[in-house]
Design an enzyme around this catalytic site. Structure first.
Site, PDB file in Angstrom:
ATOM      1  N   GLY A   1       0.748  -1.332   0.099  1.00 56.13           N
ATOM      2  CA  GLY A   1      -0.071  -0.047   0.019  1.00 56.13           C
ATOM      3  C   GLY A   1       0.776   1.367  -0.048  1.00 56.13           C
ATOM      4  O   GLY A   1       2.150   1.115   0.178  1.00 56.13           O
TER       5      GLY A   1
ATOM      6  N   THR B   1       0.328   9.124   1.407  1.00 54.84           N
ATOM      7  CA  THR B   1       1.317  10.655   1.271  1.00 54.84           C
ATOM      8  C   THR B   1       2.427  10.389   1.886  1.00 54.84           C
ATOM      9  O   THR B   1       3.524  10.823   1.451  1.00 54.84           O
ATOM     10  CB  THR B   1       0.669  11.751   1.917  1.00 54.84           C
ATOM     11  OG1 THR B   1      -0.970  11.456   2.012  1.00 54.84           O
ATOM     12  CG2 THR B   1       0.623  12.918   1.172  1.00 54.84           C
TER      13      THR B   1
ATOM     14  N   VAL C   1       3.875   0.748   2.149  1.00 56.48           N
ATOM     15  CA  VAL C   1       4.132  -0.291   3.048  1.00 56.48           C
ATOM     16  C   VAL C   1       4.448  -1.572   2.094  1.00 56.48           C
ATOM     17  O   VAL C   1       3.856  -1.633   0.818  1.00 56.48           O
ATOM     18  CB  VAL C   1       2.745  -0.606   3.661  1.00 56.48           C
ATOM     19  CG1 VAL C   1       2.931  -1.774   4.512  1.00 56.48           C
ATOM     20  CG2 VAL C   1       2.308   0.728   4.465  1.00 56.48           C
TER      21      VAL C   1
ATOM     22  N   ASP D   1      -7.947   8.355  12.690  1.00 59.49           N
ATOM     23  CA  ASP D   1      -8.076   8.007  11.341  1.00 59.49           C
ATOM     24  C   ASP D   1      -8.777   6.662  11.043  1.00 59.49           C
ATOM     25  O   ASP D   1      -8.186   5.789  10.344  1.00 59.49           O
ATOM     26  CB  ASP D   1      -7.134   8.037  10.605  1.00 59.49           C
ATOM     27  CG  ASP D   1      -7.121   8.311   8.860  1.00 59.49           C
ATOM     28  OD1 ASP D   1      -8.360   8.719   8.608  1.00 59.49           O
ATOM     29  OD2 ASP D   1      -6.398   8.028   8.203  1.00 59.49           O
TER      30      ASP D   1
END
Lengths: 214, 436
Positions: free
Chosen positions: B19, B22, B26, B134
């Site tokens: 993944g 910004t 990963v 988040d």
């Protein structure tokens, strides 16, 4: 304009040797005609501070940079040498403007980088070699009054070579130099003089206003 | 860029990209010693220095390093190179929780199980001062046993900016899951915002769709800020009631996490998870040593060219032009970076005047008081020439010039006396020719 009055006061009918038309210079550099006229004022102050001949001699250059005309400084010598494009021992007005233009904020980085490479290539071999680096580090430490052992200087040079001489041929070529600059653009910091962008706004009044009393 | 086959820190073999965001990428990776699978998050140091939150990130990462909760993705190790920070995290195989929901709503019992695990883990982290801020589908993963794993705890600073009122100011986040006060650009409390997001998650699990969903963002924001949503008729009444308390647009009257845990619907079949006892101070030190190392101030290396271009006066043509007084100062020192940093720490605490934060090139000092032109801030950069030869440069980054000058002359420079080797620059040449 004042420039003309001054020129006549030199009792010459012509401009001094090396004078060039501001329009020509403006067409070749990022400067405007006005800015070149402003630079001419600066040039006049520099070039008349010791010998009143409208040319910047080494002593005048050193005096301007260090307030000391007999200063020994390798880097100032190198800058002077680079400015003196005709290699005749003095900086003429055209040389002055063209060389300063490299320091203009709008001049592309590769020009600045190339100038700096030549400046550091003390013997003009096209490479920066370890003995040149060593000489420069030594000169810098002398200039800044820092005392380092011979081994410490060697270590700085060696470390720099390891970092920069990526093809391991024992010297730094232009490609390796470009890579270094791309990685570390702050090296070019001295190659940009923000003043040049506002040379007419903040009228460059050279620190020497009158001739030296020596 | 393909990182396949790259070995990190002689320990992890990097695999495919899992993944990208910004701040981070990963990668899948394998620990070559143990064969264990991990996920490695790679963060650019420059980017986190730029957002100026290196201390907050370090604090939260430190907490996460000590946290061991079965429903929180475990942080194995923190590593760093000159330019990057690497987090080696537990690799979670089961995919995202929401892949399940996309196949249809969940049964009440299953939804409750995930909600219990979610709330339990959030409560555990909140009690240790770490907020997620988040919570969204991508961060809710499932392991091979079908248990929930929350990822990305402790990295919220990379999305938010915390201002002086202790509240968070941000406009980013995943709109559908974001609390109204977050959208409203008012500062917000991370704990309360997390509770809201948990409410949205619960709704989605039971309904199979979002509580706030509109074609355009303006309408969606309007509904969120009014807390305007409808529960489908199959929601049990207790859940409807609980959701109305969680999705309360007023953060101050919104239900708190301990009250959610006392709720009778929540309590059904709830087993409080045993978490390992907190490590003692000795263990903490050894657990955190990698975090400290990764976040320590590592001076940039200065090679011969850096040295020349920053110190040589003969190569500084600005001397040809009349110039303003410079607001930067440089000195060389024979001290090591650690000693330089602690000197500045010491100076910052004189009269408790400054807040000191570390950046990856040095430190930043910020005046706690308001000055004439706002708070005074000073950036200090440290460059390493050799281990015992550093160059330190500091300059005003904010505030009034006169105040700065006064502070430099009467406090900063005298206090630095015992670490300074030589002051550099052209303000103190004594043997100049006298002119004019």
């Amino acid at each position: 304009m004042l420039a003309f009055v001054k020129c006549f006061s030199l009792k010459r009918t012509k401009h001094p040797r090396g004078y060039e038309d501001p329009h020509v210079l403006a067409s070749e550099t990022p400067f405007t005609v006005n800015e070149i006229e402003a630079l001419h004022n600066l040039f006049k102050k520099l070039s008349t501070s010791i010998i009143n001949d409208g040319l910047i001699h080494k002593e005048e250059f050193l005096l301007a940079l260090f307030r000391n005309s007999s200063m020994q400084n390798l880097f100032a010598d190198r800058v002077f040498y680079m400015f003196d494009r005709k290699r005749n021992g003095v900086i003429e007005f055209g040389e002055f403007v063209r060389s300063l233009s490299i320091f203009h904020p709008y001049t592309p980085e590769h020009e600045k980088s190339a100038f700096m490479f030549k400046l550091f290539d003390l013997h003009g071999t096209g490479f920066i070699e370890p003995h040149e680096l060593k000489k420069m580090v030594g000169a810098l430490l002398g200039e800044t009054d820092l005392e380092l052992s011979e081994e410490a200087i060697e270590a700085i040079v060696e470390q720099t070579m390891i970092e920069v001489d990526t093809n391991k041929d024992g010297k730094i070529d232009e490609e390796e130099w470009k890579d270094l600059v791309a990685k570390n653009p702050s090296i070019l910091k001295n190659m940009t003089l923000p003043y040049l962008k506002e040379v007419t706004l903040a009228f460059p009044s050279f620190v020497l206003d009158s001739e030296v009393e020596d | 860029m393909d990182k396949n086959g790259i070995v990190l820190m002689q320990k992890y073999e990097l695999g495919r990209l899992l993944g990208q965001g910004t701040f981070a990428k990963v990668y899948y990776a394998r620990n070559m010693e143990t064969g264990e699978s991990v996920a490695i998050k790679v963060i650019d140091k420059h980017k986190i220095v730029k957002v100026g939150l290196i201390d907050q990130i370090k604090r939260e990462i430190s907490v996460m390093r000590l946290v061991r909760h079965p429903n929180v993705v475990f942080l194995h190790e923190v590593m760093a190179s000159k330019t990057k920070i690497y987090f080696a995290m537990e690799y979670v195989k089961g995919g995202e929780l929401f892949d399940k929901v996309s196949k249809g709503k969940l049964k009440e019992d299953i939804a409750r199980k995930y909600f219990q695990q979610l709330i339990g883990a959030i409560d555990y982290c909140h009690s240790r001062g770490v907020y997620h801020r988040d919570l969204k589908p991508e961060n809710l993963l499932l392991d091979e046993n079908g248990d929930l794993k929350i990822s990305d705890f402790g990295l919220s600073a990379l999305r938010d900016s915390k201002q002086q009122d202790g509240l968070l100011h941000t406009t980013c986040g995943t709109p559908a899951y974001v609390a109204p006060e977050v959208i409203g650009k008012k500062g917000y409390d991370g704990a309360k915002a997390d509770v809201w997001s948990c409410g949205v998650v619960l709704y989605v699990l039971l309904a199979g769709f979002l509580p706030f969903h509109e074609q355009n963002l303006v309408d969606m924001y309007r509904k969120i800020s009014k807390g305007e949503f409808k529960c489908p008729n199959w929601f049990p009444p207790e859940v409807k009631k609980l959701l109305s308390r969680i999705l309360d647009p007023n953060p101050n009257s919104r239900i708190k996490i301990d009250k959610i845990m006392e709720n009778s619907w929540f309590q059904k079949g709830y087993k409080k998870i045993e978490t390992p006892t907190s490590p003692d101070s000795h263990q903490i030190d050894s657990l955190l040593s990698d975090v400290h190392a990764a976040f320590s101030v590592q001076p940039m290396c200065y090679n011969a060219f850096d040295l020349i271009s920053s110190l040589s006066q003969g190569f500084d043509l600005s001397g040809l032009f009349e110039k303003e007084e410079r607001s930067e100062s440089k000195f060389t020192t024979k001290k090591e970076a650690k000693e330089i940093v602690s000197k500045f720490e010491e100076i910052a605490t004189i009269n408790e005047r400054f807040n000191l934060t570390k950046s990856n090139v040095g430190v930043k000092m910020e005046d706690k008081r308001e000055g004439r032109k706002g708070q005074l801030a000073i950036d200090v950069e440290i460059y390493e020439v050799t281990k015992s030869f550093h160059m330190v440069e500091f300059k005003k980054s904010r505030g009034d010039t006169m105040e700065y000058k006064q502070f430099c002359d009467s406090e900063l420079k005298p206090s630095l006396k015992d670490i300074v080797w030589k002051w550099q620059g052209n303000n103190n040449n004594s043997n100049n020719e006298k002119i004019v």
